[in-house]
Design an enzyme around this catalytic site. Structure first.
Site, PDB file in Angstrom:
ATOM      1  N   HIS A  48       0.824  -1.215   0.000  1.00 31.22           N
ATOM      2  CA  HIS A  48       0.000   0.000   0.000  1.00 31.22           C
ATOM      3  C   HIS A  48       0.857   1.264   0.000  1.00 31.22           C
ATOM      4  O   HIS A  48       0.352   2.350  -0.303  1.00 31.22           O
ATOM      5  CB  HIS A  48      -0.888  -0.015   1.245  1.00 31.22           C
ATOM      6  CG  HIS A  48      -2.328   0.325   0.986  1.00 31.22           C
ATOM      7  ND1 HIS A  48      -2.916   0.336  -0.259  1.00 31.22           N
ATOM      8  CD2 HIS A  48      -3.325   0.662   1.868  1.00 31.22           C
ATOM      9  CE1 HIS A  48      -4.193   0.663  -0.145  1.00 31.22           C
ATOM     10  NE2 HIS A  48      -4.463   0.878   1.124  1.00 31.22           N
TER      11      HIS A  48
ATOM     12  N   ASN B  74      -7.133   6.223   4.229  1.00 30.04           N
ATOM     13  CA  ASN B  74      -8.564   6.493   4.039  1.00 30.04           C
ATOM     14  C   ASN B  74      -8.935   7.969   4.124  1.00 30.04           C
ATOM     15  O   ASN B  74     -10.042   8.344   3.730  1.00 30.04           O
ATOM     16  CB  ASN B  74      -9.381   5.720   5.076  1.00 30.04           C
ATOM     17  CG  ASN B  74      -9.313   4.225   4.858  1.00 30.04           C
ATOM     18  OD1 ASN B  74      -8.589   3.734   3.993  1.00 30.04           O
ATOM     19  ND2 ASN B  74     -10.068   3.487   5.649  1.00 30.04           N
TER      20      ASN B  74
ATOM     21  N   ASP C 100      -0.844   2.441  -5.305  1.00 30.96           N
ATOM     22  CA  ASP C 100      -0.825   1.017  -5.604  1.00 30.96           C
ATOM     23  C   ASP C 100      -2.071   0.634  -6.390  1.00 30.96           C
ATOM     24  O   ASP C 100      -3.142   1.212  -6.195  1.00 30.96           O
ATOM     25  CB  ASP C 100      -0.748   0.211  -4.297  1.00 30.96           C
ATOM     26  CG  ASP C 100      -1.914   0.489  -3.362  1.00 30.96           C
ATOM     27  OD1 ASP C 100      -2.128   1.666  -3.011  1.00 30.96           O
ATOM     28  OD2 ASP C 100      -2.628  -0.469  -3.001  1.00 30.96           O
TER      29      ASP C 100
ATOM     30  N   ASN D 162      -9.340   3.240  -1.401  1.00 33.25           N
ATOM     31  CA  ASN D 162      -9.803   4.176  -0.378  1.00 33.25           C
ATOM     32  C   ASN D 162      -9.069   5.506  -0.386  1.00 33.25           C
ATOM     33  O   ASN D 162      -9.655   6.540  -0.050  1.00 33.25           O
ATOM     34  CB  ASN D 162      -9.704   3.534   1.003  1.00 33.25           C
ATOM     35  CG  ASN D 162     -10.763   2.466   1.214  1.00 33.25           C
ATOM     36  OD1 ASN D 162     -11.834   2.520   0.611  1.00 33.25           O
ATOM     37  ND2 ASN D 162     -10.469   1.495   2.053  1.00 33.25           N
TER      38      ASN D 162
END
Length: 225
Positions: A19, A66, A91, A112
């Site tokens: 991530h 997020n 990513d 997100n």
């Protein structure tokens, strides 16, 4: 001015996660191009410098993935930029590891970080989609992207980061094709046109026949049988 944004999560716990490939790209650009030390600003870390004649700022939001849009929106407004001046590196599970694609606008595809950015500035910004592969089932995605890259991934990942750094000047000036080509030259270097092909192996020589030790009369008689 361009604002390049790498998405990820802050802290050593997440530093090598799939991530966090966006953070990795920002660090590589900053190191290779002599940018200023990272400093806290816009709910993230920012570094500034020039790539060619262009002034560029790098941003790593520290709001956690997020809520990335909070940091991005604050930086964009303070620097008096528009979404068209932003390039987001993130990513991408729908691309194989090592693959890189460019995209402008469109949906967030469930990412997100992009979802949050959409909510704060809209969808009309450029993205660099950095493939990390898919775990095979959507329920496994959160755990997959929050795990470190495997050791087997480290070689292609380093090549990709070098390629991004090599080609970043092209991306900043809007030449996406040359940017992607710079990455390809690192991740899949072409064969040298001057290399000499290996010579084909010569067939093994057949063994010499055994000498005929028969008498002349025996050989003559054999011809008429």
């Amino acid at each position: 001015m361009k604002l390049l944004i790498g998405l990820g999560n802050p802290g050593a716990k997440y530093a090598q996660n799939r991530h966090n490939i966006g953070f990795m790209a920002m660090d590589r650009i900053a190191d290779d191009h002599g940018f200023s030390p990272w400093r806290a600003k816009f709910q993230g870390q920012i570094s500034e410098g020039r790539i060619g004649p262009d002034k560029v700022a790098l941003l790593k939001p520290e709001t956690f993935m997020n809520l990335s849009g909070q940091s991005v929106g604050e930086a964009m407004r303070y620097l008096k930029l528009t979404p068209a001046d932003l390039i987001v590196f993130h990513d991408e599970i729908d691309l194989a590891p090592g693959k890189v694609r460019l995209k402008t606008g469109g949906g967030h595809a469930g990412h997100n970080g992009l979802r949050s950015i959409h909510a704060h500035i809209g969808p009309d910004y450029d993205r660099v989609r950095l493939g990390v592969g898919h775990p095979g089932h959507k329920d496994a995605v959160p755990g997959y992207v929050l795990h470190d890259f495997a050791k087997a991934d480290l070689d292609w990942l380093d090549d990709e980061m070098r390629g991004i750094s090599d080609g970043i000047a092209h991306l900043v000036t809007g030449d996406g094709a040359r940017f992607l080509n710079a990455i390809a030259l690192r991740t899949a270097p072409p064969r040298s046109s001057t290399s000499t092909p290996k010579a084909a192996k010569a067939p093994a020589p057949e063994p010499d026949p055994a000498p005929d030790t028969r008498s002349a009369m025996a050989r003559l008689m054999d011809k008429f049988r």
